[in-house]
Each structure stands twice: as structure tokens, then as C-alpha cells.
Design a protein around this motif. Structure first.
Motif, short mmCIF file in Angstrom:
data_model
loop_
_atom_site.label_atom_id
_atom_site.label_comp_id
_atom_site.label_asym_id
_atom_site.label_seq_id
_atom_site.Cartn_x
_atom_site.Cartn_y
_atom_site.Cartn_z
N HIS A 68 -6.08 3.88 -3.65
CA HIS A 68 -5.49 3.90 -2.33
C HIS A 68 -4.93 2.17 -2.19
O HIS A 68 -3.67 2.27 -1.60
CB HIS A 68 -6.57 3.98 -1.53
CG HIS A 68 -6.33 4.01 0.11
ND1 HIS A 68 -5.85 5.22 1.03
CD2 HIS A 68 -5.69 2.98 0.69
CE1 HIS A 68 -5.42 4.56 1.98
NE2 HIS A 68 -5.61 3.43 2.14
N GLU A 69 -5.78 1.42 -2.36
CA GLU A 69 -5.21 0.14 -2.42
C GLU A 69 -4.20 -0.38 -3.15
O GLU A 69 -3.34 -1.13 -2.87
CB GLU A 69 -6.17 -0.92 -2.06
CG GLU A 69 -7.46 -1.01 -1.15
CD GLU A 69 -6.89 -0.88 0.16
OE1 GLU A 69 -5.90 -1.40 0.36
OE2 GLU A 69 -7.35 -0.13 1.22
N HIS A 72 -0.57 0.64 -1.95
CA HIS A 72 -0.06 -0.31 -0.86
C HIS A 72 0.35 -1.51 -1.48
O HIS A 72 1.52 -2.02 -1.27
CB HIS A 72 -1.24 -0.92 0.05
CG HIS A 72 -1.74 -0.01 1.13
ND1 HIS A 72 -1.06 0.70 1.71
CD2 HIS A 72 -3.00 0.33 1.53
CE1 HIS A 72 -1.81 1.52 2.84
NE2 HIS A 72 -3.13 1.24 2.48
N ASN A 159 -7.72 6.94 7.61
CA ASN A 159 -6.81 5.66 7.60
C ASN A 159 -5.63 6.20 8.37
O ASN A 159 -4.68 5.24 9.04
CB ASN A 159 -6.49 5.37 6.24
CG ASN A 159 -7.29 4.57 5.56
OD1 ASN A 159 -7.23 3.42 5.86
ND2 ASN A 159 -8.03 4.82 4.50
N ASP A 167 -3.98 2.15 8.42
CA ASP A 167 -2.84 2.34 8.12
C ASP A 167 -1.89 3.30 8.99
O ASP A 167 -0.73 2.86 9.36
CB ASP A 167 -2.78 3.36 6.54
CG ASP A 167 -3.45 2.64 5.62
OD1 ASP A 167 -3.54 1.43 5.53
OD2 ASP A 167 -3.92 3.14 4.67
ZN LIG Z 1 -5.11 2.00 3.37
#
Ligand SMILES: [Zn+2]
Length: 376
Positions: A68-69, A72, A159, A167
């Protein structure tokens, strides 16, 4: 913010770190899977089986947070924004951006990338589970993949709550920013939504706690408090950046700093500088030129009986990048650096010369006065 972090490995050029608090989350997850969730869903298996399943589940969660990170970070880098690395901590993961996006479009894609990645990974884990079941793999083994699929959907859903700094809150901010063209106004509303969501989590946590779910309740209260604080801090930080925009260090420095002549003895340095002033680090200057920095630490390194004979010029060291700043540097940049060196002061230089001192207090005073004037 949460104490020490340890570097684990590098992936795609990003440094992956784990905060000490991540260990707590890992233990909590493993324990609650092994002693609660898996025995409930798949009864009558051996304890070692539950613990193995829990361990794989925890590692899968680690991978899911990282994935997930990373998404980004990859999108941020593609838009030319610097990414410091990824740190896993008590409440999940965080990709460290040292600069904010300059336009709503970039913010939107950066923010939405995480939930999209989690949905994709969730579908993949479900696919693995269904394939395993089709191949006749025992239910509880496929069950771990099924659990990880569910966790990724949960990550995406949580999120996407439209409150900053989640997010979804960043997506909301990007939309409002695009709509009105005012990033401060957009951040204010996204931050308010985030603070509201934080309070809601705290309230749900309290209800859950009073209902007898002590660990779960405490957990939601903690996450709620964290979201609330981060939402408020995000807005403040933006205001600070806006207030300092286009201003250089020159605007904020004091021009007559306390300096130490190089021929000062260590004894004089201790008596007349360290004891009399509030600081630990002093610039050593001859004819306006910065020769180095003298500090409490260097004085302590000299044996006491040599204090009279030793001169500051013999013990002072290069001030280093963390303690100096160029007079024409961006003030916001300088503020960031000052928060890193932790002594709240920077020596301001122009070429080899010391021209002033930048003090955190003066910055904060400026920001406070500006804030008061804007309220009026
Ligand atoms: Zn996130």
C-alpha cells in the motif's frame, strides 16, 4: 514521533524502516489471530497449526501495508516529489513525503494509488484462496489467503474515509482544491472531517470498551486520538508553509549573535558562555569568518586540568549542515532543518562569513503574530 526506527531493507530504491511500536502491533495481530480469530473460524486444530497460520497472517499483513505505502511512494516519485522512505509503526505504515504536492491532480493520484493497490492485492489474495480450494488444499490453509484478501479490502475501505490525513481525506482535499483553487480552504475542510472521524472512532472505542471489549475498545480510542491529532497537525503545517512562502532566512535571523573568539580558553568558554547562555552550541568567529562550532560536548572531552591551557580553536569542529544555513535559503526549508537538529538554532552564513543566527522562537513568534492578525 514514536521513538526509534530500524532500517530493514531497500526496495525499488525506498528505504523500509520499522518503528519499535510496529513490534507491538505484530505481536498483537499474531496473538489475536492464533488465540481468537482462526480457532473461532476453523475449530479443532492443533495449537501449533493456529500459531503457524497466525505467523503467516502477520507477515501477509506486513506485506500488505508495505505494498500500500509503496504504491503511494512510486506515484509520488513519478511526479518528481522526494520520498524519504517508508516506516511501519503502531497504526500501520507511512510513506514519508518531505514536500507537499503542488497541484490537486498530483495529490489525487498519489492518494488514490494506495487504496487501489490494496483492492488489487485483496482480489489477488481471494484468487489464491479460491484456487487453493479448487485444488483441494485444506480449508484452513486457504483460509489464511482468504483472511488476507479481507484485510486488504478493509485497508482500502478504512483509508478511503474522507478525512485528512487518510487517503480519502487527501482525495477530498484534492477535489475541493481543484473546485475552488484554494489549498488552505480545502485543507481546512479535509482536516475538520479528519478530526470529526477521529472523534467518532474514540466514541465507538468507548462504547466498545464499556461493552466489555477492552483491547478492541482501547485500540479504536488510540487510533481515533491519533487520526484527530494528525488531522489538526496537517492543517497547521500547511498554514506555516503558506506563511513562510517566498521568504528567506534573512527575513527572520538576528544579526548580532553571541560569538566566541578562537583564542578563548576552554575555562573561559565554560564560565562565560556555557553557564551564561541558554545554548549548547556556539559559533567560533574571527574577523567575521565562521571557523567552526564549540559545544558543551567538546568542552567535556577536555580534561579539567587542561582547561586553562586549551583554546577553543583547538577543540572546535566543523558546524556541519545540520547547524548552518545559507542566508538566502528558503525559510520553510530552514524551519524543517531546525526541527531536525533539535537545538532550535542555526548559524546563518553568507559564503565563509557568519552573518546571523536563526532561532526557532523568532519563527514561532512571527507565525503566532501572523495568526493573530489573520483572526482579527
Ligand atoms: Zn494510504
Amino acid at each position: 514521533m514514536f521513538g526509534e526506527s530500524y532500517s530493514l531493507f531497500r526496495i525499488l530504491g525506498f528505504e523500509i524502516r520499522a518503528n519499535v511500536t510496529w513490534l507491538f502491533l505484530a505481536l498483537l495481530i499474531t496473538w489475536s489471530l492464533a488465540a481468537g480469530f482462526f480457532p473461532f473460524v476453523y475449530p479443532d486444530l492443533a495449537p501449533t497449526t493456529y500459531w503457524s497460520m497466525a505467523l503467516v497472517g502477520m507477515l501477509g499483513l506486513f506485506f500488505s501495508l508495505l505494498f500500500h505505502e509503496l504504491s503511494h511512494s512510486v506515484v509520488a516519485r513519478a511526479y518528481g516529489l522526494p520520498v524519504g522512505g517508508i516506516t511501519l509503526f503502531l497504526f500501520g505504515g507511512v510513506a514519508e513525503m518531505t514536500a507537499e504536492p503542488k497541484e490537486p491532480k498530483v495529490e489525487f493520484w498519489m492518494a488514490i494509488a494506495g487504496p487501489i493497490a490494496s483492492v488489487v492485492l485483496g482480489v489477488a489474495f481471494y484468487g489464491v484462496a479460491v484456487t487453493m480450494e479448487g485444488l483441494g488444499v485444506p480449508d484452513h490453509i486457504a483460509g489464511v489467503a482468504r483472511y488476507l484478501g479481507f484485510i486488504n479490502f478493509l485497508l482500502a475501505a478504512f483509508n478511503m474515509v474522507p478525512g485528512f490525513p487518510l487517503d480519502g481525506g487527501r482525495v477530498l482535499r484534492a477535489a475541493l482544491w481543484h473546485w475552488k483553487g484554494d489549498v488552505v480552504w480545502a485543507t481546512l475542510w479535509a482536516s475538520r472531517m479528519g478530526q470529526g472521524f477521529g472523534l467518532l472512532l474514540v466514541a465507538l472505542g468507548v462504547v466498545s470498551f464499556l461493552g466489555g471489549n477492552f483491547i478492541g475498545g482501547m485500540w479504536w480510542i488510540l487510533i481515533g486520538l491519533f487520526v484527530r491529532a494528525a488531522a489538526a497537525a496537517g492543517y497547521k503545517q500547511l498554514l506555516t508553509q503558506q506563511a513562510l512562502k517566498g521568504k528567506t532566512v534573512r527575513r527572520f535571523m538576528t544579526t548580532d549573535p553571541v560569538t566566541v573568539p578562537p583564542e578563548t580558553t576552554v575555562e573561559q568558554f565554560v564560565e562565560e558562555y556555557l553557564y551564561r547562555h541558554d545554548y549548547d552550541v556556539f559559533p567560533v568567529v574571527r574577523d567575521g569568518r565562521l571557523l567552526g562550532c564549540a559545544s558543551l560536548r567538546q568542552a567535556k572531552a577536555v580534561p579539567r586540568e587542561e582547561w586553562r591551557q586549551t583554546r577553543v580553536s583547538d577543540v572546535c569542529q566543523d558546524c556541519g549542515d545540520v547547524n548552518t544555513v545559507d542566508v538566502d535559503e528558503d525559510a520553510g526549508e530552514a524551519l524543517n532543518r531546525m526541527q531536525q537538529n533539535e537545538n532550535g538554532r542555526l548559524m546563518v552564513t553568507e559564503g565563509p562569513r557568519l552573518v546571523g543566527m536563526l532561532v526557532l522562537k523568532d519563527f514561532l513568534r512571527y507565525l503566532q503574530i501572523r495568526g493573530e492578525l489573520e483572526k482579527a
